[in-house]
Design an enzyme around this catalytic site. Structure first.
Site, PDB file in Angstrom:
ATOM      1  CG  HIS A 142      -1.706   1.255   1.390  1.00 21.67           C
ATOM      2  ND1 HIS A 142      -2.712   1.634   0.527  1.00 21.67           N
ATOM      3  CD2 HIS A 142      -1.628   2.247   2.323  1.00 21.67           C
ATOM      4  CE1 HIS A 142      -3.220   2.796   0.923  1.00 21.67           C
ATOM      5  NE2 HIS A 142      -2.575   3.192   2.007  1.00 21.67           N
ATOM      6  NE  ARG A 151       7.184   9.699  -2.295  1.00 19.41           N
ATOM      7  CZ  ARG A 151       6.252   9.520  -1.351  1.00 19.41           C
ATOM      8  NH1 ARG A 151       5.583  10.530  -0.868  1.00 19.41           N
ATOM      9  NH2 ARG A 151       5.989   8.317  -0.869  1.00 19.41           N
ATOM     10  CD  GLU A 208      -7.142   4.123   3.662  1.00 19.19           C
ATOM     11  OE1 GLU A 208      -6.966   4.084   4.893  1.00 19.19           O
ATOM     12  OE2 GLU A 208      -6.397   4.756   2.881  1.00 19.19           O
ATOM     13  CD  GLU A 210      -6.915   0.915   7.979  1.00 22.73           C
ATOM     14  OE1 GLU A 210      -6.545   0.777   9.161  1.00 22.73           O
ATOM     15  OE2 GLU A 210      -6.908   2.001   7.375  1.00 22.73           O
ATOM     16  CG  ASP A 242      -9.551   4.741   8.134  1.00 22.64           C
ATOM     17  OD1 ASP A 242     -10.401   5.309   8.838  1.00 22.64           O
ATOM     18  OD2 ASP A 242      -8.396   5.167   7.976  1.00 22.64           O
ATOM     19  CD  GLN A 249      -5.652  10.526   1.964  1.00 28.35           C
ATOM     20  OE1 GLN A 249      -6.632   9.892   1.569  1.00 28.35           O
ATOM     21  NE2 GLN A 249      -4.572   9.925   2.453  1.00 28.35           N
ATOM     22  CE1 TYR A 253      -0.403  14.852   0.248  1.00 27.44           C
ATOM     23  CE2 TYR A 253       0.792  13.704   1.978  1.00 27.44           C
ATOM     24  CZ  TYR A 253       0.713  14.161   0.682  1.00 27.44           C
ATOM     25  OH  TYR A 253       1.751  13.922  -0.185  1.00 27.44           O
TER      26      TYR A 253
END
Lengths: 428, 428
Positions: A142, A151, A208, A210, A242, A249, A253
């Protein structure tokens, strides 16, 4: 005999379907509203819910030192705070009471009427009052996927990631049990090509996948917990969705982490499966890629083989499984997470919730979020009803499931299921 | 008459020093342990603590609809949850009881013996059970200073900062009242010139001078609070020292924000000064540099003129004032913070704590952290005892004070004081 309740040969006198997540070897803990509108602590065998408050009042736990009202609570916090010795004694006793060879309750029709419930007679509640909610970021797949998108592939993992079980604090007040709907959040975003931020409903609501563990009181302010002692303070695990708003975001963030994009809701499965019940499913975790500092070292197997899946179900249509993965892929395990959390003396209490972070596996169909599965919308997912999804649509229900299986024993978590509703509109 | 208790002409029959933070116009709320080891809710006039639980039992609040045990609690949460109408009625009643013209309690020696305490007879506790702790980042001077140190002066503020009241979630479990010592945290750092991270005690423990507000139950999951309605849900304010370990922070904070560098401790002043008591000290805030989205618009004066100072006191030496600043400098006010916090439907509960973020003023002696005051250690601070400080040393006590003053009335917060101890060593 800490794991007596795990005996794989035991059968219950209660009916259990072959593929049930809840055989007599599970004995999870939860909180529910009974048909008489009373809140109680309970467990579950097959599709039967068991009122532990009533069982205790009827004397079935008389040989265990418990306060009278330990199960007559609206949360499990006090029971959890009693510690591992109590959890084990109660779980072992429940295994005995419901063992096929034990006729005491089985033959007591009056008691059974008081204690047993069909699932459609009860309403599951949030099992604990969550004091603090911490969310880790412990899946290397992840972290790499997100880093590659933000990036580039060569610098996907930040330099600290292989050294620190990275985590941030989440919001406790918006954690809800399975079955409660969530409204699409509004907020600020900065769309591609815009010159100023814009306000409106998120256009990229995501789940998400989890797991999360729930702790008991572990330490005083200032006192670290050594990695090899951490499991003493882990009560059990749940599934965690989540909920995330990716466009919010992206804009908010830096530099302090996600906030509005996460704190509108997180959904958990209502039955806490004890760490003890998961004992047979321990496995080795991934080998460290870089050496880890000594406070993160541990002995033995601290990872768990838990199969996970996510389904998305459009309104009035069949669900589509969009991801299948496994908890065992997590690079950092729960013991390392708790050792890191407390190394600076941060106090851990009964009822704290610690999320694993999104659980993504190594293959493109094992990613734990729509962001990764559709690669930020580039590769939409085809649904069984013919529609496509880049993220979660209004009225979609997101369902997560998890279970372990070995040598014919299956221990599962049931599911966490939650529907996404449109933006909240205030009633006049 | 919501602000009847603020009447500047009222005097109390209890003695109040000329420069006291706690004249009869203040009437803050706190929780303390009495000389008889009983926990109660109380208020303070001058240097006299007043047991509100006892006052209520003696019938002094009989004309206000209150439950019998509202003040016989170990936290203010239930009282806060009762809402603004109750807070105002109780505060106005206390003003009447202790008014110099009112002889009822003044002349009742027996009742006074039960109700009144000297400060050295009581021990202040954490005033609320904090459900969730949010920390904002609302000082433009602080955000600019930090940005200039990490990046450069021209790009000091990140693009989102002028649009979003940036915030992150902190840890509730390590929030402690004034007077409790804090251990220097251990953790991972990546010193200049190192090739791998190292483990050990932080070498850069810092304070952050903040104010924090405490809320009541405000909204359901999904429901935003309009900015102009937010003050209805703000009970009061305290001073907050958000302890930080700068070297740990630097290595851990990307991409999810500070964690171990912050969650080892945050100290708050024990008396909650109500928003009502601060009514006379409203001022205009800074003019927005960029247009703000409509959900952040507000009417009226939402900033408060509160003088703040930080002192550092070495062991067995006199304190040195290291910073003087003012709460009015904050770019984003509390109403904007709460509007932003709830715009996505995040629920706010009674006892949530919302930190302002470090309060730095425009001049180099008005910065709210050692990191800024010494410019990351480049310009050490000279102490009265001849020593120098780049950050906080072991056995230093950090003391923060705050008060408002206008037309001869002074309303203050007392202080939050906390000593830094060396790294925790487990007792054998």
């Amino acid at each position: 005999m800490p794991f007596a309740a795990n005996n794989p040969d035991r059968k219950s006198w209660l009916h259990v379907d072959k593929n049930s997540d809840f055989p007599i070897q599970n004995i999870p803990f939860g909180v529910f509203l009974t048909r008489d509108d009373i809140i109680t602590i309970g467990t579950r065998i097959g599709d039967t819910a068991i009122d532990l408050g009533a069982l205790h009042q009827l004397g079935y736990f008389d040989d265990i030192p418990l306060t009278d009202d330990i199960f007559l609570q609206d949360t499990l916090n006090d029971f959890i705070a009693d510690g591992r010795k109590t959890w084990r004694a109660v779980r072992n006793k429940i295994a005995q009471i419901f063992d096929a060879e034990n006729k005491t309750l089985k033959n007591n029709v009056k008691h059974k009427e008081i204690v047993l419930f069909r699932l459609d007679e009860i309403e599951m509640q949030l099992p604990v009052h969550i004091g603090d909610y911490t969310d880790f970021h412990s899946s290397i797949e992840h972290a790499t996927n997100i880093g590659a998108m933000i990036r580039d592939f060569d610098n996907a993992l930040l330099p600290n990631w292989l050294h620190i079980p990275v985590a941030y604090h989440g919001r406790s007040s918006s954690i809800i049990p399975s079955g409660i709907s969530v409204h699409r959040p509004q907020g600020q975003t900065f769309p591609d090509g815009a010159t100023e931020p814009v306000f409106g409903p998120s256009k990229a609501v995501d789940f998400e996948l989890e797991m999360a563990f729930i702790t008991t009181v572990a330490n005083d302010l200032g006192e670290p917990i050594p990695a090899d002692e951490t499991e003493e303070y882990i009560f059990g695990l749940v599934l965690l969705n989540d909920w995330s708003a990716r466009d919010i975001q992206k804009w908010e963030y830096l530099p302090l982490g996600p906030f509005s994009s996460k704190n509108f809701a997180s959904s958990i499965s209502p039955w806490i499966v004890t760490l003890d019940a998961l004992e047979p499913f321990r496995v080795e975790g991934p080998k460290p890629i870089k050496p880890q500092l000594p406070y993160l070292h541990f002995t033995g197997k601290k990872s768990f083989d838990i199969s996970l899946e996510v389904a998305v179900q459009p309104k009035n249509a069949k669900e589509t499984i969009v991801s299948k993965t496994n908890f065992k892929h997590m690079y950092w395990n729960m013991s390392q997470q708790l050792a890191h959390h407390t190394i600076n003396g941060c106090p851990i209490n009964a009822g704290d919730l610690m999320g694993s972070g999104t659980i993504s596996g190594p293959t493109t169909d094992s990613y734990g979020s729509m962001l990764e599965l559709t690669w930020a919308g580039e590769k939409p997912i085809k649904m069984k009803d013919g529609s496509e999804r880049k993220f979660v649509n209004d009225y979609d229900t997101v369902i997560m499931r998890g279970h372990c299986e070995k040598d014919g024993t299956r221990i599962g978590f049931g599911e966490v299921s939650s529907q996404l509703l449109p933006v909240f509109v205030k009633k006049k």
